[in-house]
Each structure stands twice: as structure tokens, then as C-alpha cells.
Design an enzyme around this catalytic site. Structure first.
Site, PDB file in Angstrom:
ATOM      1  N   HIS A  39      33.951  31.925  27.933  1.00 15.23           N
ATOM      2  CA  HIS A  39      34.440  33.028  28.764  1.00 15.23           C
ATOM      3  C   HIS A  39      33.511  33.382  29.919  1.00 15.23           C
ATOM      4  CE1 HIS A  39      36.792  36.526  29.796  1.00 15.23           C
ATOM      5  NE2 HIS A  39      35.743  37.316  29.663  1.00 15.23           N
ATOM      6  N   TYR A  60      39.916  50.145  29.416  1.00 13.37           N
ATOM      7  CA  TYR A  60      40.947  49.805  28.441  1.00 13.37           C
ATOM      8  C   TYR A  60      41.841  51.011  28.143  1.00 13.37           C
ATOM      9  CZ  TYR A  60      38.131  45.621  27.603  1.00 13.37           C
ATOM     10  OH  TYR A  60      37.444  44.432  27.754  1.00 13.37           O
ATOM     11  N   ASP A  74      36.863  38.402  34.595  1.00 15.59           N
ATOM     12  CA  ASP A  74      37.262  39.288  33.508  1.00 15.59           C
ATOM     13  C   ASP A  74      37.892  40.550  34.094  1.00 15.59           C
ATOM     14  OD1 ASP A  74      36.893  39.747  30.399  1.00 15.59           O
ATOM     15  OD2 ASP A  74      36.072  41.549  31.327  1.00 15.59           O
TER      16      ASP A  74
END
Length: 319
Positions: free
Chosen positions: A293, A230, A103
Site C-alpha cells: 500500500h 472517516y 490513499d
């Protein structure tokens, strides 16, 4: 004892970083977690790799767990994060390391291979492939997915923190770690954390106690540090301009779950399987397995064996 997980706080790049360590001899393997995770995400791989002759370290990244969390989003650039990792490698006096990322940890590993390929012997990345740098900044790309797209909701300082705070942290962990959606895009006017369902029962690959461990750490550290990764995406896009068009030549194995929300969406499957990915990472092997995931936890044995078979293909006499 080598079989035990030891915990340290290492001074690196101006912060204190929490590091879990297992094994003390053999080549150094660095495991880099993603969102919303911790070193603990690698518990299965740490035990297995250390038993097979590897010295394994897994930090909590900047902003996570017991590692320092600067308040300024500008302290979460690609250069800060990779700088933390280089300082950690130096602390363990290794010239080169094997790196495994998942990730956001995969993004960090790609950056590491771009900035300091001399320090990476080989790479195993999970879930997030190496994408070419876009000609337009990420926020303009993400606007195409609408206001409900999770990355767009994470951009505004305080917004996601406020919506997440409506839930106990254990519920937040269940919503993210156990998600089985095909997209992370909430309907208009709905916060992503409200959109995600809370599973009524746990899958066999994780226990309530393990989820409680994650929750206890995020209860103390909060989510602002993780959100700041982010919030730096546009700035990182600017910083990465000198590497526009650059390839990654590090020997790499890439592992992804066929039910991963990121694999099934946004053209990622086609990018990976069409050859475009391998054009950017020439020394690449791709493995697609059955899973979602968080595959290093969900399919721990399969993923661990894939990592081990790749690492074992290299001489163990590196330092």
C-alpha cells in the site's frame, strides 16, 4: 539552499497548515499524503523532483502532524479539505499545479479535480482509484463487511482512540505502515489495532529512525483528526450529490501496488483493469507495480520515476 527541506506554517481556510518545501523554481508540485502519514511520506519524491527542476510542497493535512486539528468532525468535510488546498496553492501564487496524492490524499486530489479542475495541470494518484458515487451512503455499504471492518470501527467517536491508546505510537505506526494483510477486517469482538500484527523486523525500505519521526508527530497530534476523515464519509456522500455521475477529465496517471490490500479486495482490481475506471477518468494511464500500500516509500525509486516521466511529458512553462 534548494536542496534543503524548508518548513513553513501557512494560514489557509481559517487554520495554520504545516508545509514542507523543497526547490524554489520550476512548476509547482503538490504532494498530498494519506492515513496514517505526514508530509514525511514523500521525502524520497521531494528530493528527486526538486533536483529535476520542480518546486515541491508537501503539507500535513488538516488534523495531522503540525497542522491545526479542529475538534469538530464536521470540520473535516471534502469542502474544508479542498479549501485548505486551494488556499495553499494561492499562497504560492500558482494558477495551476501538478498534484500527486496517495490513499486519503488521492481522495482529496480526486475532489480537487472535481471542484476546481482549473487549478490542476495533471494528476498522479496512488492506491485509491476514482470510484463512482454510490447510490447508497457509505456506512450502509461498509456494514456489509461486518463490525470488524476498520472503517466501521473508526466511525464511533472515541472507540478507535481508546484502542489505539493501548499501544505506544511507534507500535501503531509499525502495525499500519508495514501491514501485508489481504484485508483490514478483524474477527468479531476484536479491535482492528489488536488484529494487526507488529512486525518483528523492519523491511529494507524504512528505518527505525524514520518510523520514530512519524511516531513523534502522532504522539503530539493524536489520531482523532485522521479518524474524522472517516467519520465524515456519509456527510461527504451527501455533499457530493451534485457531482453524481461526473467524470474527471484531468490528465491522470494512476499507480497501485499489486499486493496492496485495497487493490486485492472489494473488487478493486477488476474495477481498475476492466475499463470501468477509465470510463470515469478518460485521460487515464494505469501502472501496476510490485508492492504493497505505501508504495511511495516501499518502491520509492520506481514510483518517483513514474511520477517524473509523467510530469516531464507536460510543458514546464506553466504558472
Amino acid at each position: 539552499m534548494d536542496g534543503e527541506v524548508k518548513h513553513h506554517r501557512v494560514r489557509t481556510n481559517g487554520i495554520w497548515m504545516h508545509v514542507a518545501e523543497q526547490g524554489s523554481t520550476g512548476p509547482l508540485v503538490l504532494l498530498i499524503h494519506g492515513f496514517p502519514e505526514l508530509w514525511f511520506s514523500w521525502r524520497h519524491q521531494m528530493a528527486h523532483l526538486s533536483r529535476h527542476g520542480y518546486h515541491v510542497i508537501a503539507p500535513d493535512l488538516r488534523g495531522y502532524g503540525e497542522t491545526d486539528a479542529p475538534t469538530d468532525p464536521l470540520s473535516y468535510s471534502c469542502f474544508h479539505i479542498v479549501g485548505d488546498i486551494i488556499g495553499l496553492i494561492d499562497h504560492f501564487e500558482a494558477q495551476q499545479v501538478f498534484v500527486v496524492g496517495h490513499d486519503w490524499g488521492a481522495c482529496v486530489a480526486w475532489w480537487l479535480c472535481q471542484f476546481r479542475p482549473d487549478r490542476v495541470r495533471a494528476l498522479v494518484n496512488l492506491a485509491v482509484p476514482f470510484f463512482p458515487r454510490s447510490p447508497i451512503k457509505p456506512s450502509d455499504v461498509f456494514k456489509m463487511f461486518g463490525e470488524g471492518f476498520y472503517i466501521n470501527q473508526f466511525q464511533e467517536y472515541g472507540r478507535a482512540e481508546k484502542s489505539f491508546a493501548r499501544y505506544d505510537v511507534l507500535t501503531v505506526m509499525k502495525k499500519f505502515l508495514l501491514l501485508e494483510l489481504k484485508e483490514l477486517n478483524a474477527p468479531p469482538g476484536v479491535e482492528i489495532i489488536d488484529f494487526l500484527e507488529t512486525p518483528l523486523s523492519l523491511p529494507p525500505w524504512i528505518t527505525e529512525e524514520e518510523l520514530q519521526y512519524f511516531a513523534s508527530k502522532f504522539h503530539n497530534s493524536g489520531f482523532t483528526g485522521p479518524f474524522n476523515y472517516y467519520r465524515m464519509m456519509d456527510m461527504n456522500w451527501e455533499f457530493l450529490a451534485p457531482w453524481h455521475g461526473a467524470k474527471v477529465f484531468t490528465p491522470t496517471k494512476f499507480i497501485v501496488g499489486n499486493k496492496d490490500v485495497g487493490f486485492q479486495s472489494y473488487g478493486t482490481e477488476e474495477f481498475i483493469t476492466s475499463g470501468a475506471f477509465k470510463d470515469l477518468v478518460p485521460n487515464l494511464e494505469v501502472v501496476i507495480i510490485d508492492g504493497h500500500h505505501f508504495i511511495q516509500q516501499e518502491r520509492a525509486d520506481k514510483v518517483t520515476n513514474e511520477i517524473l516521466s509523467f510530469l516531464d511529458s507536460f510543458p514546464k512553462d506553466i504558472v
